[in-house]
Motif scaffolding. Structure first.
Motif, PDB file in Angstrom:
ATOM      1  N   THR A   1      -6.554   1.879   5.416  1.00  0.00           N
ATOM      2  CA  THR A   1      -6.618   0.909   4.330  1.00  0.00           C
ATOM      3  C   THR A   1      -7.184  -0.405   4.856  1.00  0.00           C
TER       4      THR A   1
ATOM      5  N   ASP B   1      -3.312   7.408   7.424  1.00  0.00           N
ATOM      6  CA  ASP B   1      -3.678   6.446   6.381  1.00  0.00           C
ATOM      7  C   ASP B   1      -4.796   5.556   6.874  1.00  0.00           C
TER       8      ASP B   1
ATOM      9  N   ARG C   1       0.848  -1.181   0.000  1.00  0.00           N
ATOM     10  CA  ARG C   1       0.000   0.000   0.000  1.00  0.00           C
ATOM     11  C   ARG C   1       0.891   1.240   0.000  1.00  0.00           C
TER      12      ARG C   1
ATOM     13  N   ALA D   1     -11.599   2.708   0.356  1.00  0.00           N
ATOM     14  CA  ALA D   1     -11.719   1.374   0.946  1.00  0.00           C
ATOM     15  C   ALA D   1     -13.050   0.737   0.546  1.00  0.00           C
TER      16      ALA D   1
ATOM     17  N   TYR E   1     -10.189   8.345   2.037  1.00  0.00           N
ATOM     18  CA  TYR E   1      -9.618   7.033   2.329  1.00  0.00           C
ATOM     19  C   TYR E   1     -10.736   6.016   2.541  1.00  0.00           C
TER      20      TYR E   1
END
Lengths: 401, 159, 163
Positions: C58, C56, A361, C115, C111
């Motif tokens: 994820t 971040d 990532r 996702a 973000y």
């Protein structure tokens, strides 16, 4: 269409807001994004930014290749400063394996990453100037960038997509005549940057277009996740190289330029000053560097030298295993971060012990910048979209991956 | 058919087509459909060192109505493909397309769910420039190749 | 590296933190999703922790390797205290939803949309829960391990197919 009718001050003109679509193919030469803008005359009331037009499947592609084969993909993330991405990725894999590159390798990586950062800032400032009509500044910036690219070509072999770093080292050491070449290039680039300063710093038109346009407070910028020159122009001094020094950045004496108002002009000044600081860092690297190996002496990570590959059976097998199966990275996960041209570039790697990444990532700095872009644009005029968007320096390859 | 139809194959017709092609090839108005990394090499080609303006192709026209050369620079994703098709359809004849870079020519090394495997699956292409990214010298070579192609176009094609 | 973050988190939310580790120097905490927003607000507002930068977000897809299938991973940073933390929330494939953290930091906006688009994990309470990389009408979630890499869904008719 039920539009909200806005009463103007005089009360005798009926007007309705206009919806305009800018992009995805538009002249601002910064990549393919679409902006839906709601205009009241010239004032931007609301903006909606739509990205994804350059989504190239970086993560999915990385899951199907070996750890070393990810290198060309990382080049094409932030393609104006590709060496910063290379260095970031190699550091992440080395952190996961638990090794650290040799000292000379880290010096060379720092030199190349900083010269890439200079190219990034030159391109951004030059393109911004061009969009405002200052074509000469753009030509100077691209000429300076050409000089740096020619120098980088002697080191890495390519002008733009270098793939120079390897896990555990580099492709090659610096060429023997690097330092005299660099001095010539440095002189030329510094004189071009000085010309750009002379053209733009006190330029009436440039000041009028850039000052007090696209401002944001530091607190709001942090809430949006901004990092890099955009955050530093607002007043926060977060720079990964100073806050959590990686590689050898704690040995260098350099400053982090910080703005105050967070407008376009501050971002321009922050970038120009960062070019100067990058030159300082490269100077110190060249003074401090000592001769030594650039690659680790680790047969599990690096390809054996060619005479061993063709001369001995062990060399052939080692070469074959590394190319076909990939480097055996122990299972685990890691988040490694560096300061790239636009901010904190993070790599979050997940490994299950095989030769291929399970997940690779990228934390792109542009992604956070773009999600907060609409706040920088709303309330200003439509002509201000161009300099503001230019000063944010969105790079499509990094934003959309 | 008009005058061109009557002149095809005659001496005047071939002289006329030579003259028209000469004018067209040295005054290409490009539409730079820039998406990705190749855009950096495109910038380098257009600027002072490699200087595409020596070939007359300096002026970018960001409206498809005013351009005759579509430079597709960089990767085209499936999300962007309808936009490319629309831009191509909006351009007026005569028009030429140059696929700049490996991604535009064949998809590059992005063989996955989101990348168009070569823009020639969507629009007809005249010249392909391989390279990732191609050096500016390759771009100039491709431009010269395109100019030869334009020079050789017969009169009936322009009718 | 900054173990006091994990200590403080565990002290305050003992029943929500499942396990912690600091492999490779990264402080990580596995948390439950029930009081996720409260936990994140605590991380932001507590004077000792002061996580003001959302770094971040994820998702990791452990298809056929681990249960539950998805792990939603948050990375946070504090510019004042200079420490980091990683939070992981495990969700099942059938119940792949997590409360949205948009109200805590707007910096997780895109973000979370990414996702959802690429992995199919829902973020309840997100103001604009739409696809961002792919177009509306795209079927499936491409970064899941069971989505084949070459499965293309073209939006335009290809030249050979036109008549």
């Amino acid at each position: 269409m039920s539009e909200i009718l806005i009463e103007t001050e005089s009360g005798d003109l009926d007007s309705a807001p206009m919806n305009l679509q800018m992009g995805p193919s538009h002249p601002a030469m910064h990549g393919t994004i679409k902006m839906r803008v709601k205009l009241d005359g010239e004032i931007v009331q609301k903006t909606e930014v739509e990205v994804g037009y350059l989504h190239r499947g970086f993560e999915k592609s990385c899951e199907s290749v070996t750890w070393s084969q990810v290198m060309p993909y990382t080049d094409r993330l932030n393609y104006v400063s590709p060496l910063c991405n290379n260095v970031g990725y190699c550091m992440a894999v080395e952190k996961l394996i638990g090794v650290r590159a040799t000292e000379r390798c880290e010096y060379v990586r720092t030199i190349m990453a900083e010269s890439s950062r200079i190219c990034d800032h030159l391109t951004c400032v030059g393109a911004s100037a061009m969009e405002l009509g200052g074509f000469t500044a753009f030509l100077y910036a691209i000429e300076a960038r050409e000089e740096l690219w020619r120098l980088t070509e002697t080191v890495t072999g390519a002008r733009l997509t270098h793939s120079y770093c390897r896990i555990g080292g580099l492709k090659d050491d610096l060429p023997v005549d690097f330092v005299p070449n660099y001095r010539v290039v440095e002189k030329k680039v510094r004189s071009l940057v000085a010309d750009m300063h002379a053209l733009l710093d006190r330029n009436r038109i440039f000041l009028d277009r850039m000052k007090d346009v696209g401002s944001m407070t530091a607190e709001r910028a942090l809430q949006w996740g901004f990092t890099g020159p955009v955050l530093r122009s607002t007043g926060s001094d977060y720079d990964v190289r100073k806050a959590s020094p990686y590689m050898l950045y704690d040995r260098f004496d350099f400053e982090v330029p910080v703005g105050s108002k967070g407008d376009n002009y501050d971002r321009y000044l922050v970038r120009m000053e960062e070019i100067e600081q990058s030159f300082r860092i490269i100077d110190q690297c060249l003074k401090q560097m000592k001769p030594g190996p650039v690659n680790l002496e680790d047969g599990r990570l690096l390809l054996p030298p060619k005479d061993e590959v063709y001369g001995s059976i062990e060399g052939t097998i080692a070469h074959f295993k590394i190319i076909m199966d990939g480097i055996q990275v122990p299972p685990g996960e890691v988040y490694s971060y560096t300061e790239a041209g636009n901010g904190e570039l993070g790599f979050y790697l997940v490994s299950t012990g095989e030769g291929r990444p399970y997940k690779c990532r990228v934390r792109p700095p542009c992604w956070s910048l773009m999600q907060g872009l609409h706040e920088l644009l709303e309330g200003y005029q439509i002509a201000d979209i161009v300099p503001t968007f230019g000063s944010v320096n969105m790079i499509g390859g990094e934003c959309d991956r | 058919m008009g005058l061109e139809g009557q002149l095809t194959g005659t001496f005047v017709g071939t002289r006329l087509s030579d003259a028209l092609n000469w004018a067209r090839k040295y005054s290409l108005f490009q539409y730079p459909f820039v998406t990705a990394c190749c855009g950096m090499e495109f910038m380098a080609t257009a600027c002072s060192h490699y200087d595409i303006s020596r070939f007359g192709a300096e002026i970018p026209r960001f409206s498809p109505r005013q351009a005759d050369l579509l430079f597709v620079v960089g990767t085209v994703s499936h999300k962007l493909a309808p936009v490319l098709r629309k831009v191509y359809d909006q351009m007026c004849d005569p028009k030429w397309v140059v696929a700049f870079g490996a991604c535009a020519s064949s998809g590059g090394f992005y063989d996955n769910y989101c990348t168009v495997q070569g823009i020639d699956t969507i629009i007809p292409v005249d010249v392909y420039i391989p390279g990732c990214p191609p050096r500016p010298e390759q771009v100039l070579d491709a431009l010269m190749m395109l100019q030869e192609k334009i020079q050789a176009e017969p009169l009936e094609k322009q009718a | 590296m900054s173990k006091h973050v994990l200590e403080r988190l565990k002290a305050r939310f003992t029943d929500q933190v499942e396990e912690t580790h600091s492999n490779q120097g990264d402080d990580t905490a596995y948390v439950k999703r029930d009081k996720l927003v409260e936990l994140l607000t605590f991380l932001r507002d507590d004077a000792e922790l002061a996580f003001n930068l959302p770094v971040d977000l994820t998702v990791v897809d452990w298809y056929q390797k681990r249960e539950p299938r998805f792990e939603v991973v948050y990375h946070l940073y504090s510019t004042t205290k200079r420490h980091r933390v990683r939070l992981k929330v495990r969700v099942d494939e059938d119940d792949a939803r997590v409360p949205s953290s948009f109200a805590v930091w707007p910096g997780f906006d895109w973000y979370e949309r990414e996702a959802w688009d690429l992995y199919g994990v829902r973020f309840e309470g997100h103001p604009n829960h739409t696809r961002i990389m792919m177009w509306e009408g795209f079927e499936g979630h491409p970064l899941r391990k069971d989505y084949p890499i070459n499965k293309r869904q073209p939006l335009t008719t290809l030249l050979g197919e036109q008549k």
